[in-house]
Scaffold this motif. Structure first.
Motif, PDB file in Angstrom:
ATOM      1  N   SER A   1       0.828  -1.203   0.000  1.00  0.00           N
ATOM      2  CA  SER A   1       0.000   0.000   0.000  1.00  0.00           C
ATOM      3  C   SER A   1       0.863   1.255   0.000  1.00  0.00           C
ATOM      4  O   SER A   1       1.694   1.457   0.868  1.00  0.00           O
ATOM      5  CB  SER A   1      -0.942   0.002   1.203  1.00  0.00           C
ATOM      6  N   GLY A   2       0.670   2.093  -1.015  1.00  0.00           N
ATOM      7  CA  GLY A   2       1.372   3.364  -1.098  1.00  0.00           C
ATOM      8  C   GLY A   2       2.837   3.271  -1.457  1.00  0.00           C
ATOM      9  O   GLY A   2       3.546   4.269  -1.382  1.00  0.00           O
ATOM     10  N   LEU A   3       3.308   2.093  -1.879  1.00  0.00           N
ATOM     11  CA  LEU A   3       4.722   1.937  -2.224  1.00  0.00           C
ATOM     12  C   LEU A   3       4.917   1.997  -3.734  1.00  0.00           C
ATOM     13  O   LEU A   3       4.122   1.459  -4.498  1.00  0.00           O
ATOM     14  CB  LEU A   3       5.268   0.603  -1.690  1.00  0.00           C
ATOM     15  N   ASP A   4       5.986   2.672  -4.163  1.00  0.00           N
ATOM     16  CA  ASP A   4       6.344   2.753  -5.581  1.00  0.00           C
ATOM     17  C   ASP A   4       7.408   1.697  -5.852  1.00  0.00           C
ATOM     18  O   ASP A   4       8.527   1.769  -5.326  1.00  0.00           O
ATOM     19  CB  ASP A   4       6.880   4.153  -5.903  1.00  0.00           C
ATOM     20  N   ASN A   5       7.080   0.704  -6.657  1.00  0.00           N
ATOM     21  CA  ASN A   5       7.983  -0.424  -6.910  1.00  0.00           C
ATOM     22  C   ASN A   5       9.299  -0.013  -7.553  1.00  0.00           C
ATOM     23  O   ASN A   5      10.304  -0.720  -7.427  1.00  0.00           O
ATOM     24  CB  ASN A   5       7.294  -1.468  -7.798  1.00  0.00           C
ATOM     25  N   ASN A   6       9.306   1.110  -8.249  1.00  0.00           N
ATOM     26  CA  ASN A   6      10.528   1.526  -8.956  1.00  0.00           C
ATOM     27  C   ASN A   6      11.492   2.311  -8.069  1.00  0.00           C
ATOM     28  O   ASN A   6      12.637   2.539  -8.451  1.00  0.00           O
ATOM     29  CB  ASN A   6      10.161   2.357 -10.186  1.00  0.00           C
ATOM     30  N   LEU A   7      11.021   2.728  -6.898  1.00  0.00           N
ATOM     31  CA  LEU A   7      11.883   3.468  -5.966  1.00  0.00           C
ATOM     32  C   LEU A   7      12.481   2.518  -4.927  1.00  0.00           C
ATOM     33  O   LEU A   7      11.956   1.432  -4.689  1.00  0.00           O
ATOM     34  CB  LEU A   7      11.078   4.560  -5.254  1.00  0.00           C
ATOM     35  N   THR A   8      13.551   2.951  -4.300  1.00  0.00           N
ATOM     36  CA  THR A   8      14.142   2.161  -3.221  1.00  0.00           C
ATOM     37  C   THR A   8      13.279   2.277  -1.967  1.00  0.00           C
ATOM     38  O   THR A   8      12.402   3.144  -1.880  1.00  0.00           O
ATOM     39  CB  THR A   8      15.561   2.647  -2.882  1.00  0.00           C
ATOM     40  N   GLY A   9      13.558   1.425  -0.998  1.00  0.00           N
ATOM     41  CA  GLY A   9      12.844   1.507   0.266  1.00  0.00           C
ATOM     42  C   GLY A   9      13.035   2.858   0.927  1.00  0.00           C
ATOM     43  O   GLY A   9      12.077   3.464   1.431  1.00  0.00           O
TER      44      GLY A   9
ATOM     45  N   ILE B   1      17.180  -1.870   2.070  1.00  0.00           N
ATOM     46  CA  ILE B   1      16.521  -0.566   2.190  1.00  0.00           C
ATOM     47  C   ILE B   1      16.915   0.348   1.025  1.00  0.00           C
ATOM     48  O   ILE B   1      16.166   1.242   0.643  1.00  0.00           O
ATOM     49  CB  ILE B   1      16.850   0.110   3.549  1.00  0.00           C
ATOM     50  N   ASP B   2      18.078   0.093   0.412  1.00  0.00           N
ATOM     51  CA  ASP B   2      18.536   0.909  -0.714  1.00  0.00           C
ATOM     52  C   ASP B   2      18.395   0.193  -2.054  1.00  0.00           C
ATOM     53  O   ASP B   2      18.996   0.601  -3.051  1.00  0.00           O
ATOM     54  CB  ASP B   2      19.985   1.347  -0.489  1.00  0.00           C
ATOM     55  N   GLN B   3      17.576  -0.863  -2.066  1.00  0.00           N
ATOM     56  CA  GLN B   3      17.270  -1.571  -3.309  1.00  0.00           C
ATOM     57  C   GLN B   3      15.843  -1.231  -3.751  1.00  0.00           C
ATOM     58  O   GLN B   3      14.995  -0.874  -2.921  1.00  0.00           O
ATOM     59  CB  GLN B   3      17.401  -3.086  -3.110  1.00  0.00           C
ATOM     60  N   PRO B   4      15.542  -1.326  -5.061  1.00  0.00           N
ATOM     61  CA  PRO B   4      14.169  -1.047  -5.537  1.00  0.00           C
ATOM     62  C   PRO B   4      13.149  -1.974  -4.870  1.00  0.00           C
ATOM     63  O   PRO B   4      13.417  -3.169  -4.693  1.00  0.00           O
ATOM     64  CB  PRO B   4      14.251  -1.300  -7.045  1.00  0.00           C
ATOM     65  N   VAL B   5      12.001  -1.433  -4.532  1.00  0.00           N
ATOM     66  CA  VAL B   5      10.964  -2.212  -3.848  1.00  0.00           C
ATOM     67  C   VAL B   5      10.473  -3.374  -4.722  1.00  0.00           C
ATOM     68  O   VAL B   5      10.012  -4.390  -4.206  1.00  0.00           O
ATOM     69  CB  VAL B   5       9.788  -1.285  -3.438  1.00  0.00           C
ATOM     70  N   LYS B   6      10.602  -3.243  -6.061  1.00  0.00           N
ATOM     71  CA  LYS B   6      10.171  -4.331  -6.953  1.00  0.00           C
ATOM     72  C   LYS B   6      10.980  -5.609  -6.728  1.00  0.00           C
ATOM     73  O   LYS B   6      10.537  -6.693  -7.133  1.00  0.00           O
ATOM     74  CB  LYS B   6      10.246  -3.904  -8.417  1.00  0.00           C
ATOM     75  N   SER B   7      12.128  -5.503  -6.059  1.00  0.00           N
ATOM     76  CA  SER B   7      12.935  -6.691  -5.753  1.00  0.00           C
ATOM     77  C   SER B   7      12.575  -7.303  -4.395  1.00  0.00           C
ATOM     78  O   SER B   7      13.110  -8.334  -4.017  1.00  0.00           O
ATOM     79  CB  SER B   7      14.428  -6.328  -5.764  1.00  0.00           C
ATOM     80  N   TYR B   8      11.641  -6.680  -3.671  1.00  0.00           N
ATOM     81  CA  TYR B   8      11.255  -7.150  -2.334  1.00  0.00           C
ATOM     82  C   TYR B   8      10.264  -8.312  -2.430  1.00  0.00           C
ATOM     83  O   TYR B   8       9.457  -8.389  -3.361  1.00  0.00           O
ATOM     84  CB  TYR B   8      10.572  -6.028  -1.536  1.00  0.00           C
ATOM     85  N   SER B   9      10.291  -9.171  -1.432  1.00  0.00           N
ATOM     86  CA  SER B   9       9.252 -10.182  -1.272  1.00  0.00           C
ATOM     87  C   SER B   9       8.016  -9.503  -0.672  1.00  0.00           C
ATOM     88  O   SER B   9       8.077  -8.353  -0.214  1.00  0.00           O
ATOM     89  CB  SER B   9       9.730 -11.294  -0.340  1.00  0.00           C
ATOM     90  N   SER B  10       6.890 -10.212  -0.654  1.00  0.00           N
ATOM     91  CA  SER B  10       5.667  -9.658  -0.050  1.00  0.00           C
ATOM     92  C   SER B  10       5.898  -9.323   1.414  1.00  0.00           C
ATOM     93  O   SER B  10       5.432  -8.297   1.913  1.00  0.00           O
ATOM     94  CB  SER B  10       4.517 -10.659  -0.177  1.00  0.00           C
ATOM     95  N   GLY B  11       6.631 -10.190   2.101  1.00  0.00           N
ATOM     96  CA  GLY B  11       6.922  -9.950   3.520  1.00  0.00           C
ATOM     97  C   GLY B  11       7.748  -8.696   3.743  1.00  0.00           C
ATOM     98  O   GLY B  11       7.514  -7.945   4.692  1.00  0.00           O
ATOM     99  N   MET B  12       8.701  -8.435   2.862  1.00  0.00           N
ATOM    100  CA  MET B  12       9.557  -7.254   2.987  1.00  0.00           C
ATOM    101  C   MET B  12       8.762  -5.976   2.723  1.00  0.00           C
ATOM    102  O   MET B  12       8.936  -4.966   3.406  1.00  0.00           O
ATOM    103  CB  MET B  12      10.748  -7.363   2.022  1.00  0.00           C
ATOM    104  N   LYS B  13       7.854  -6.032   1.735  1.00  0.00           N
ATOM    105  CA  LYS B  13       6.996  -4.876   1.459  1.00  0.00           C
ATOM    106  C   LYS B  13       6.107  -4.579   2.662  1.00  0.00           C
ATOM    107  O   LYS B  13       5.885  -3.420   3.027  1.00  0.00           O
ATOM    108  CB  LYS B  13       6.146  -5.143   0.216  1.00  0.00           C
TER     109      LYS B  13
END
Length: 267
Positions: free
Chosen positions: A94-102, A137-149
């Motif tokens: 929710s409210g996260l941009d997948n192309n931006l870092t954490g 935290i400095d990687q794109p959110v699109k590389s995160y698992s559901s748990g990390m998001k």
């Protein structure tokens, strides 16, 4: 007790289209295309400051739709919602941009909520510490698992200290230790008199954390009251539902879908 949220006869209508062209035609032409479907049908309830209310119901009952309305993500089609305080929604992505870092997402979400860059600089270490994502935290959110998001979304939302917290299945992903950490934080909020809405398929989490329950069935409020009164009725329903054959379950869902399509709101 002071009311934090008043929901009065809320209905949410969507249009179901058989093909994409119908949606375009429905926007351009006077003739109506698509089938009306009400995800919520005349829901009313009140929440007081300090209430912890669990939304229960099988998939498709309207829990997430109601959560999004309370959080201001989508408006109701009919009815009124009065909210006294700042609301934050915690849901996977929710409210996260997948192309931006954490880290960039922390800044973006806080800026959207009205925090200054100086305030964000002060909050950021606490958010990063709670999320416990390490170098990610400095990687794109699109590389995160559901748990990390979910970790990042939860960390941002609880650190900005909202008056009303809406948690939609955010603890259903990720590890057990983080879920415990989140529950501890939610108990802290509860002790401070904040209002919390909790959506989870975990009956155990509901019983442990909530003091009231709103049971939704096909978009309608079936029961609302103390958790110790509503939950036994819902558990009995779940037992009966699970004991049905696949054909019986399908018939049950079809009857519900017909009610949601045929609903006529009172305006």
């Amino acid at each position: 007790m002071e009311k934090s949220i008043i929901v009065n006869n809320v209905a949410k209508r969507y249009k179901l289209y058989q093909k994409p062209s119908e949606k375009i035609l429905d926007l351009l032409l006077p003739k109506s295309y698509g089938e009306e479907f009400f995800a919520l049908r005349g829901v009313s309830f009140e929440a007081e400051k300090g209430d912890v209310i669990g939304f229960i119901g099988v998939n498709g009952s309207g829990k997430s739709t109601l959560s999004n309305i309370l959080a201001g993500i989508v408006p109701p089609t009919y009815g009124d919602v009065t909210i006294n305080g700042q609301t934050a929604l915690i849901a996977v992505q929710s409210g996260l941009d997948n192309n931006l870092t954490g880290r960039d997402n922390i800044e973006l979400k806080c800026l959207m909520l009205g925090f200054t860059k100086e305030q964000i600089k002060e909050l950021e270490p606490e958010i990063i510490d709670f999320a416990d994502l390490g170098k990610f935290i400095d990687q794109p959110v699109k590389s995160y698992s559901s748990g990390m998001k979910s970790r990042l979304g939860f960390a941002i939302s609880v650190t900005i200290d909202p008056d009303i917290l809406v948690i939609d299945e955010a603890l259903s992903v990720g590890d057990k230790s983080f879920a415990e950490k989140c529950l501890d934080k939610m108990n802290e909020f509860k002790a401070r008199g904040k209002t919390i809405f909790f959506v989870s398929h975990s009956v155990g989490q509901m019983k442990r954390f909530c003091d009231k329950a709103l049971w939704l069935e096909f978009g309608k409020a079936k029961e609302f009251g103390p958790i110790e009164e509503v939950m036994p009725k819902y558990e009995k329903f779940l037992e009966e539902y699970k004991s049905m054959s696949k054909k019986e379950q399908k018939t049950f869902r079809q009857k519900g879908a017909e009610l949601q399509s045929a609903y006529e709101p009172i305006t």
